[in-house]
Design a protein around this motif. Structure first.
Motif, PDB file in Angstrom:
ATOM      1  N   HIS A   1       0.819  -1.250   0.177  1.00 21.34           N
ATOM      2  CA  HIS A   1      -0.041  -0.025   0.064  1.00 21.34           C
ATOM      3  C   HIS A   1       0.781   1.290   0.036  1.00 21.34           C
ATOM      4  O   HIS A   1       0.637   2.009  -0.662  1.00 21.34           O
ATOM      5  CB  HIS A   1      -0.925  -0.073   1.194  1.00 21.34           C
ATOM      6  CG  HIS A   1      -1.723   1.318   1.320  1.00 21.34           C
ATOM      7  ND1 HIS A   1      -3.095   1.626   0.721  1.00 21.34           N
ATOM      8  CD2 HIS A   1      -1.617   2.396   1.916  1.00 21.34           C
ATOM      9  CE1 HIS A   1      -3.525   2.575   0.842  1.00 21.34           C
ATOM     10  NE2 HIS A   1      -2.768   3.164   1.897  1.00 21.34           N
ATOM     11  N   VAL A   2       1.758   1.295   0.737  1.00 17.67           N
ATOM     12  CA  VAL A   2       2.741   2.507   0.721  1.00 17.67           C
ATOM     13  C   VAL A   2       3.596   2.580  -0.389  1.00 17.67           C
ATOM     14  O   VAL A   2       3.626   3.664  -0.879  1.00 17.67           O
ATOM     15  CB  VAL A   2       3.471   2.005   2.323  1.00 17.67           C
ATOM     16  CG1 VAL A   2       4.752   3.492   2.122  1.00 17.67           C
ATOM     17  CG2 VAL A   2       2.641   2.554   3.309  1.00 17.67           C
ATOM     18  N   VAL A   3       4.136   1.533  -0.623  1.00 22.65           N
ATOM     19  CA  VAL A   3       5.431   1.517  -2.005  1.00 22.65           C
ATOM     20  C   VAL A   3       4.617   1.801  -3.209  1.00 22.65           C
ATOM     21  O   VAL A   3       5.059   2.572  -4.035  1.00 22.65           O
ATOM     22  CB  VAL A   3       6.213   0.471  -1.879  1.00 22.65           C
ATOM     23  CG1 VAL A   3       7.230   0.616  -3.002  1.00 22.65           C
ATOM     24  CG2 VAL A   3       7.038   0.440  -0.471  1.00 22.65           C
ATOM     25  N   CYS A   4       3.442   0.869  -3.427  1.00 24.38           N
ATOM     26  CA  CYS A   4       2.759   0.724  -4.778  1.00 24.38           C
ATOM     27  C   CYS A   4       1.495   1.563  -4.828  1.00 24.38           C
ATOM     28  O   CYS A   4       0.977   1.968  -6.183  1.00 24.38           O
ATOM     29  CB  CYS A   4       2.792  -0.665  -5.159  1.00 24.38           C
ATOM     30  SG  CYS A   4       4.261  -1.634  -4.893  1.00 24.38           S
ATOM     31  N   GLY A   5       0.562   1.373  -3.930  1.00 25.58           N
ATOM     32  CA  GLY A   5      -0.625   2.122  -3.872  1.00 25.58           C
ATOM     33  C   GLY A   5      -1.716   1.169  -4.183  1.00 25.58           C
ATOM     34  O   GLY A   5      -2.693   1.176  -3.393  1.00 25.58           O
ATOM     35  N   THR A   6      -1.529   0.240  -5.241  1.00 22.81           N
ATOM     36  CA  THR A   6      -2.434  -0.752  -5.497  1.00 22.81           C
ATOM     37  C   THR A   6      -1.799  -2.037  -5.485  1.00 22.81           C
ATOM     38  O   THR A   6      -0.500  -2.398  -5.903  1.00 22.81           O
ATOM     39  CB  THR A   6      -3.262  -0.227  -6.695  1.00 22.81           C
ATOM     40  OG1 THR A   6      -2.519  -0.585  -8.105  1.00 22.81           O
ATOM     41  CG2 THR A   6      -3.927   1.122  -6.520  1.00 22.81           C
ATOM     42  N   LEU A   7      -2.547  -3.194  -5.411  1.00 31.50           N
ATOM     43  CA  LEU A   7      -2.217  -4.582  -5.822  1.00 31.50           C
ATOM     44  C   LEU A   7      -1.970  -4.743  -7.262  1.00 31.50           C
ATOM     45  O   LEU A   7      -0.838  -5.299  -7.496  1.00 31.50           O
ATOM     46  CB  LEU A   7      -2.991  -5.600  -5.382  1.00 31.50           C
ATOM     47  CG  LEU A   7      -3.337  -5.680  -3.985  1.00 31.50           C
ATOM     48  CD1 LEU A   7      -4.246  -6.845  -3.814  1.00 31.50           C
ATOM     49  CD2 LEU A   7      -2.014  -5.980  -3.181  1.00 31.50           C
ATOM     50  N   ASP A   8      -2.604  -4.082  -8.205  1.00 27.09           N
ATOM     51  CA  ASP A   8      -2.241  -4.320  -9.475  1.00 27.09           C
ATOM     52  C   ASP A   8      -0.953  -3.800 -10.084  1.00 27.09           C
ATOM     53  O   ASP A   8      -0.216  -4.068 -10.669  1.00 27.09           O
ATOM     54  CB  ASP A   8      -3.369  -3.257 -10.304  1.00 27.09           C
ATOM     55  CG  ASP A   8      -4.797  -4.139 -10.554  1.00 27.09           C
ATOM     56  OD1 ASP A   8      -4.717  -5.598 -10.337  1.00 27.09           O
ATOM     57  OD2 ASP A   8      -5.515  -3.442 -10.833  1.00 27.09           O
ATOM     58  N   LYS A   9      -0.727  -2.431  -9.346  1.00 28.79           N
ATOM     59  CA  LYS A   9       0.506  -1.783  -9.732  1.00 28.79           C
ATOM     60  C   LYS A   9       1.907  -2.694  -9.128  1.00 28.79           C
ATOM     61  O   LYS A   9       2.949  -2.953  -9.677  1.00 28.79           O
ATOM     62  CB  LYS A   9       0.726  -0.275  -9.296  1.00 28.79           C
ATOM     63  CG  LYS A   9      -0.154   0.449  -9.766  1.00 28.79           C
ATOM     64  CD  LYS A   9       0.073   2.086  -9.265  1.00 28.79           C
ATOM     65  CE  LYS A   9      -0.716   2.910 -10.000  1.00 28.79           C
ATOM     66  NZ  LYS A   9      -0.588   4.274  -9.304  1.00 28.79           N
ATOM     67  N   ALA A  10       1.673  -3.247  -8.039  1.00 26.35           N
ATOM     68  CA  ALA A  10       2.541  -4.096  -7.292  1.00 26.35           C
ATOM     69  C   ALA A  10       2.917  -5.227  -7.936  1.00 26.35           C
ATOM     70  O   ALA A  10       4.010  -5.996  -8.431  1.00 26.35           O
ATOM     71  CB  ALA A  10       2.223  -4.540  -5.689  1.00 26.35           C
ATOM     72  N   TRP A  11       1.696  -6.115  -8.369  1.00 22.99           N
ATOM     73  CA  TRP A  11       1.736  -7.002  -9.332  1.00 22.99           C
ATOM     74  C   TRP A  11       2.526  -7.043 -10.663  1.00 22.99           C
ATOM     75  O   TRP A  11       3.419  -7.649 -11.136  1.00 22.99           O
ATOM     76  CB  TRP A  11       0.385  -7.805  -9.748  1.00 22.99           C
ATOM     77  CG  TRP A  11       0.235  -9.142 -10.421  1.00 22.99           C
ATOM     78  CD1 TRP A  11      -0.105  -9.281 -11.883  1.00 22.99           C
ATOM     79  CD2 TRP A  11       0.626 -10.427 -10.037  1.00 22.99           C
ATOM     80  NE1 TRP A  11      -0.083 -10.529 -12.166  1.00 22.99           N
ATOM     81  CE2 TRP A  11       0.476 -11.220 -11.130  1.00 22.99           C
ATOM     82  CE3 TRP A  11       0.965 -10.950  -8.578  1.00 22.99           C
ATOM     83  CZ2 TRP A  11       0.546 -12.493 -10.924  1.00 22.99           C
ATOM     84  CZ3 TRP A  11       0.967 -12.263  -8.586  1.00 22.99           C
ATOM     85  CH2 TRP A  11       0.911 -13.023  -9.825  1.00 22.99           C
ATOM     86  N   ASP A  12       2.088  -6.067 -11.408  1.00 21.73           N
ATOM     87  CA  ASP A  12       2.615  -5.646 -12.735  1.00 21.73           C
ATOM     88  C   ASP A  12       4.135  -5.320 -12.845  1.00 21.73           C
ATOM     89  O   ASP A  12       5.043  -5.296 -13.620  1.00 21.73           O
ATOM     90  CB  ASP A  12       1.741  -4.797 -13.444  1.00 21.73           C
ATOM     91  CG  ASP A  12       0.187  -5.375 -13.868  1.00 21.73           C
ATOM     92  OD1 ASP A  12       0.356  -6.513 -13.832  1.00 21.73           O
ATOM     93  OD2 ASP A  12      -0.630  -4.473 -13.917  1.00 21.73           O
ATOM     94  N   GLY A  13       4.263  -4.388 -11.942  1.00 17.08           N
ATOM     95  CA  GLY A  13       5.392  -3.606 -11.888  1.00 17.08           C
ATOM     96  C   GLY A  13       6.415  -4.222 -10.938  1.00 17.08           C
ATOM     97  O   GLY A  13       7.852  -3.646 -11.041  1.00 17.08           O
ATOM     98  N   TRP A  14       6.060  -5.204  -9.959  1.00 17.62           N
ATOM     99  CA  TRP A  14       7.304  -5.624  -9.184  1.00 17.62           C
ATOM    100  C   TRP A  14       7.462  -7.177  -8.836  1.00 17.62           C
ATOM    101  O   TRP A  14       8.505  -7.694  -8.974  1.00 17.62           O
ATOM    102  CB  TRP A  14       6.960  -5.164  -7.620  1.00 17.62           C
ATOM    103  CG  TRP A  14       6.868  -3.574  -7.537  1.00 17.62           C
ATOM    104  CD1 TRP A  14       6.065  -2.768  -7.897  1.00 17.62           C
ATOM    105  CD2 TRP A  14       8.149  -2.947  -6.928  1.00 17.62           C
ATOM    106  NE1 TRP A  14       6.383  -1.441  -7.538  1.00 17.62           N
ATOM    107  CE2 TRP A  14       7.652  -1.328  -7.149  1.00 17.62           C
ATOM    108  CE3 TRP A  14       9.525  -2.981  -6.305  1.00 17.62           C
ATOM    109  CZ2 TRP A  14       8.391  -0.479  -6.751  1.00 17.62           C
ATOM    110  CZ3 TRP A  14      10.266  -2.093  -5.872  1.00 17.62           C
ATOM    111  CH2 TRP A  14       9.851  -0.922  -6.135  1.00 17.62           C
ATOM    112  N   PHE A  15       6.189  -7.944  -8.828  1.00 13.56           N
ATOM    113  CA  PHE A  15       6.010  -9.190  -8.809  1.00 13.56           C
ATOM    114  C   PHE A  15       6.120 -10.057 -10.115  1.00 13.56           C
ATOM    115  O   PHE A  15       6.917 -11.154 -10.118  1.00 13.56           O
ATOM    116  CB  PHE A  15       4.922  -9.663  -7.775  1.00 13.56           C
ATOM    117  CG  PHE A  15       4.938  -9.336  -6.550  1.00 13.56           C
ATOM    118  CD1 PHE A  15       5.442 -10.076  -5.498  1.00 13.56           C
ATOM    119  CD2 PHE A  15       4.719  -8.086  -6.068  1.00 13.56           C
ATOM    120  CE1 PHE A  15       5.707  -9.764  -4.207  1.00 13.56           C
ATOM    121  CE2 PHE A  15       4.595  -7.654  -4.656  1.00 13.56           C
ATOM    122  CZ  PHE A  15       5.129  -8.535  -3.711  1.00 13.56           C
TER     123      PHE A  15
END
Length: 214
Positions: A98-112
């Motif tokens: 939540h803090v770093v990416c804002g959303t799960l979608d952004k975390a999934w697509d951009g990090w994981f």
């Protein structure tokens, strides 16, 4: 009459073991109980879940399990009431995202999701993403916890989406901050998390207890 602490420990422990025997994953079992995805179970929902686990074979057993899990009389049961360690592990990961990416979608697509040809994230890629995000927990353990489909090739987007349970809605519903890990991530955002209020109140129930109450 209320259960003693020792009795509550025994019921909680055995109910968790039932979930693991039937579903081989705490999250898989939780999803079976929380059929509507509300992130909590009411007293009216719980007996059905107990019936599915065979808990109510003995008359009134489900009431004792409820009494053991809803130890603070909040009128609801949350994931951490069944497995505090898993709830803390994933709750802090949700805060970090939540803090770093804002959303799960952004975390999934951009990090994981580092391998674009795959619909699942391997254990190695998951751990790497957790480290890049600054997640203070155990990335390998979080990967194992989220792997409710039990697929050996990795965690799917659907499984990853379980973390949505901790995200708060804007406005008055944004409440409860996950505290206690010492990281800046866990001290700077509001999440829809029942983990906060349960970490301390259930510490007394983490003592070992032998024997099955059923």
């Amino acid at each position: 009459p209320r259960l003693t602490t020792a009795q509550a420990v025994a019921y909680r422990r055995h109910f968790r073991q039932l979930l693991l025997r039937r579903y081989h994953s705490v999250l898989r079992g939780w999803k079976a109980l929380d059929r509507h995805g509300h992130g909590r179970l009411s007293f009216s929902e719980f007996p059905r879940g107990c019936h599915d686990q065979g808990v109510d074979r003995d008359k009134g057993a489900s009431k004792y399990v409820w009494d053991a899990l809803d130890f603070d009389r909040s009128a609801y049961i949350y994931l951490e009431d069944i497995d505090l360690d898993v709830a803390k592990l994933l709750g802090i990961l949700a805060v970090t995202i939540h803090v770093v990416c804002g959303t799960l979608d952004k975390a999934w697509d951009g990090w994981f999701k580092k391998q674009f040809y795959s619909h699942r994230v391997s254990k190695e890629d998951f751990i790497s993403a957790c480290e890049e995000l600054g997640y203070p927990g155990d990335g390998a353990a979080a990967w194992e916890a989220l792997r409710s489909d039990l697929a050996t090739v990795g965690v799917s987007r659907g499984e990853f989406g379980f973390l949505e349970m901790w995200f708060a809605q804007p406005g008055p519903q944004m409440r409860r901050c996950l505290m206690g890990s010492g990281s800046s991530a866990t001290q700077s955002c509001g999440l829809k998390s029942s983990v906060l209020t349960s970490w301390n109140r259930h510490e007394s129930l983490r003592d070992s207890s032998d024997g099955s109450p059923f």
